[in-house]
Motif scaffolding. Sequence first.
Motif, mmCIF file in Angstrom:
data_model
loop_
_atom_site.group_PDB
_atom_site.id
_atom_site.type_symbol
_atom_site.label_atom_id
_atom_site.label_comp_id
_atom_site.label_asym_id
_atom_site.label_seq_id
_atom_site.Cartn_x
_atom_site.Cartn_y
_atom_site.Cartn_z
ATOM 1 N N LEU A 1 -50.870 -20.141 10.061
ATOM 2 C CA LEU A 1 -49.422 -19.126 10.156
ATOM 3 C C LEU A 1 -48.326 -20.069 11.077
ATOM 4 O O LEU A 1 -47.423 -19.629 10.746
ATOM 5 C CB LEU A 1 -49.705 -18.151 11.268
ATOM 6 C CG LEU A 1 -49.009 -17.102 11.827
ATOM 7 C CD1 LEU A 1 -48.446 -16.560 10.648
ATOM 8 C CD2 LEU A 1 -49.290 -15.960 12.580
ATOM 9 N N ALA A 2 -48.851 -20.659 11.911
ATOM 10 C CA ALA A 2 -47.472 -21.188 12.877
ATOM 11 C C ALA A 2 -46.825 -22.638 12.236
ATOM 12 O O ALA A 2 -45.631 -22.414 11.951
ATOM 13 C CB ALA A 2 -48.436 -22.614 13.831
ATOM 14 N N TRP A 3 -47.545 -22.817 11.159
ATOM 15 C CA TRP A 3 -46.577 -23.966 9.868
ATOM 16 C C TRP A 3 -45.621 -23.002 9.119
ATOM 17 O O TRP A 3 -44.921 -23.152 9.176
ATOM 18 C CB TRP A 3 -47.577 -24.944 9.538
ATOM 19 C CG TRP A 3 -48.125 -25.897 9.654
ATOM 20 C CD1 TRP A 3 -49.143 -25.533 10.180
ATOM 21 C CD2 TRP A 3 -47.647 -26.747 10.383
ATOM 22 N NE1 TRP A 3 -49.706 -27.168 11.100
ATOM 23 C CE2 TRP A 3 -48.721 -27.668 11.114
ATOM 24 C CE3 TRP A 3 -46.359 -27.071 9.982
ATOM 25 C CZ2 TRP A 3 -48.404 -29.006 11.733
ATOM 26 C CZ3 TRP A 3 -46.210 -29.054 10.789
ATOM 27 C CH2 TRP A 3 -47.145 -29.703 11.744
ATOM 28 N N ARG A 4 -46.299 -21.618 8.556
ATOM 29 C CA ARG A 4 -45.592 -20.871 8.255
ATOM 30 C C ARG A 4 -44.168 -20.027 8.547
ATOM 31 O O ARG A 4 -43.358 -20.190 8.096
ATOM 32 C CB ARG A 4 -46.472 -19.783 7.952
ATOM 33 C CG ARG A 4 -47.213 -20.047 6.253
ATOM 34 C CD ARG A 4 -47.848 -18.830 5.601
ATOM 35 N NE ARG A 4 -48.120 -18.526 6.720
ATOM 36 C CZ ARG A 4 -48.972 -17.649 7.102
ATOM 37 N NH1 ARG A 4 -50.004 -18.453 6.593
ATOM 38 N NH2 ARG A 4 -49.031 -16.040 7.816
ATOM 39 N N SER A 5 -44.974 -20.258 9.864
ATOM 40 C CA SER A 5 -43.695 -20.249 10.421
ATOM 41 C C SER A 5 -42.141 -20.571 11.049
ATOM 42 O O SER A 5 -41.134 -20.392 11.445
ATOM 43 C CB SER A 5 -44.085 -19.136 12.164
ATOM 44 O OG SER A 5 -44.392 -18.047 11.821
ATOM 45 N N ARG A 6 -42.791 -22.301 11.413
ATOM 46 C CA ARG A 6 -41.791 -23.040 11.333
ATOM 47 C C ARG A 6 -41.111 -22.957 9.824
ATOM 48 O O ARG A 6 -39.771 -23.796 10.573
ATOM 49 C CB ARG A 6 -42.777 -24.251 11.750
ATOM 50 C CG ARG A 6 -43.443 -24.334 13.292
ATOM 51 C CD ARG A 6 -44.137 -26.003 13.131
ATOM 52 N NE ARG A 6 -44.658 -25.907 14.767
ATOM 53 C CZ ARG A 6 -45.342 -27.129 15.461
ATOM 54 N NH1 ARG A 6 -45.368 -28.266 13.957
ATOM 55 N NH2 ARG A 6 -45.486 -27.841 16.364
ATOM 56 N N ALA A 7 -41.755 -22.951 9.127
ATOM 57 C CA ALA A 7 -41.173 -23.668 7.795
ATOM 58 C C ALA A 7 -39.744 -21.898 8.098
ATOM 59 O O ALA A 7 -38.481 -22.096 7.260
ATOM 60 C CB ALA A 7 -41.341 -22.695 6.352
ATOM 61 N N ALA A 8 -39.919 -21.059 8.502
ATOM 62 C CA ALA A 8 -39.075 -19.645 8.378
ATOM 63 C C ALA A 8 -37.756 -20.152 9.987
ATOM 64 O O ALA A 8 -37.607 -19.872 9.204
ATOM 65 C CB ALA A 8 -40.201 -18.697 8.665
ATOM 66 N N LEU A 9 -38.804 -20.960 10.662
ATOM 67 C CA LEU A 9 -37.638 -20.817 11.824
ATOM 68 C C LEU A 9 -36.284 -22.448 10.472
ATOM 69 O O LEU A 9 -35.122 -21.712 11.244
ATOM 70 C CB LEU A 9 -38.279 -21.936 12.764
ATOM 71 C CG LEU A 9 -38.894 -20.653 13.739
ATOM 72 C CD1 LEU A 9 -39.161 -22.105 14.515
ATOM 73 C CD2 LEU A 9 -37.040 -20.031 14.498
ATOM 74 N N PHE A 10 -37.030 -22.434 10.039
ATOM 75 C CA PHE A 10 -36.211 -24.071 9.216
ATOM 76 C C PHE A 10 -34.725 -23.151 8.628
ATOM 77 O O PHE A 10 -34.085 -23.437 8.587
ATOM 78 C CB PHE A 10 -36.910 -24.948 9.466
ATOM 79 C CG PHE A 10 -35.907 -25.912 8.316
ATOM 80 C CD1 PHE A 10 -35.542 -26.766 8.708
ATOM 81 C CD2 PHE A 10 -35.357 -26.502 6.591
ATOM 82 C CE1 PHE A 10 -34.516 -28.005 7.861
ATOM 83 C CE2 PHE A 10 -34.632 -27.004 5.816
ATOM 84 C CZ PHE A 10 -34.452 -28.062 6.758
ATOM 85 N N LYS A 11 -35.618 -22.507 7.362
ATOM 86 C CA LYS A 11 -34.705 -21.283 6.714
ATOM 87 C C LYS A 11 -33.953 -20.386 7.384
ATOM 88 O O LYS A 11 -33.071 -20.395 7.030
ATOM 89 C CB LYS A 11 -35.824 -20.776 5.819
ATOM 90 C CG LYS A 11 -36.487 -21.248 4.574
ATOM 91 C CD LYS A 11 -37.453 -20.705 3.630
ATOM 92 C CE LYS A 11 -38.555 -20.009 4.595
ATOM 93 N NZ LYS A 11 -39.685 -18.870 2.890
#
Length: 217
Positions: free
Chosen positions: A76-86
């Motif tokens: 989840l942490a990595w998915r959330s980081r990717a979402a932040l970038f998006k």
Amino acid sequence: MSDSCCADACGTGDALNDKRWRRILWIALILNAAMFFVEMGAGVQADSRALQADALDFFGDAFNYAISLGVAGMALAWRSRAALFKGATILLFGLWVLGSALWAFFSGTTPVAETMGIVGTLALLVNVGVALMLFRYRTGDANMRSVWICSRNDAISNVAVLAAALGVAQTGSAWPDLGVAAIMAGLAITGGIQIIRQARSELQSVKKSGIAVGEAR
């Protein structure tokens, strides 16, 4: 309806790894990449800022789908980081559209309404199709929700492009085209803020739970 969808697919490890989710993302990636070239070429030829802005939106979405494919099934942490970038890229897109609209205002050119209408209709059909495929995932985690928000906003933007084409045809003025650019900027900024807020909330939840980044699920 949304509750049953979430129970089956939203925000779980199984959902992020299922073949249907990844297949939809691949289809969306291919369609958006293709439409970038189609709409950018038509926008340049027709001198339409709205079409060019929408083309860059297709490019950004294709990039976002590629990111989603890369993080699907990860913690989840990595998915959330990717979402932040998006979310950040969406905000930058909104700023770019505002700058482009200002430049077009001072250039004083008038776009070709017929080309705007034809290409805008094609873009709408593509985005509605993708949005329908992604509908069941609209209440998932920040990464899933960001993909849904992108497709939803794109379909709304395409309707605005068609309205602008009609306005340009009726008035012979570039103002409808510039108005659409402003609307698209607002949608991009709003969507980016929504994605960033949810992603930050998820990252804070991971930290509070005491689970190490990269191990949270």
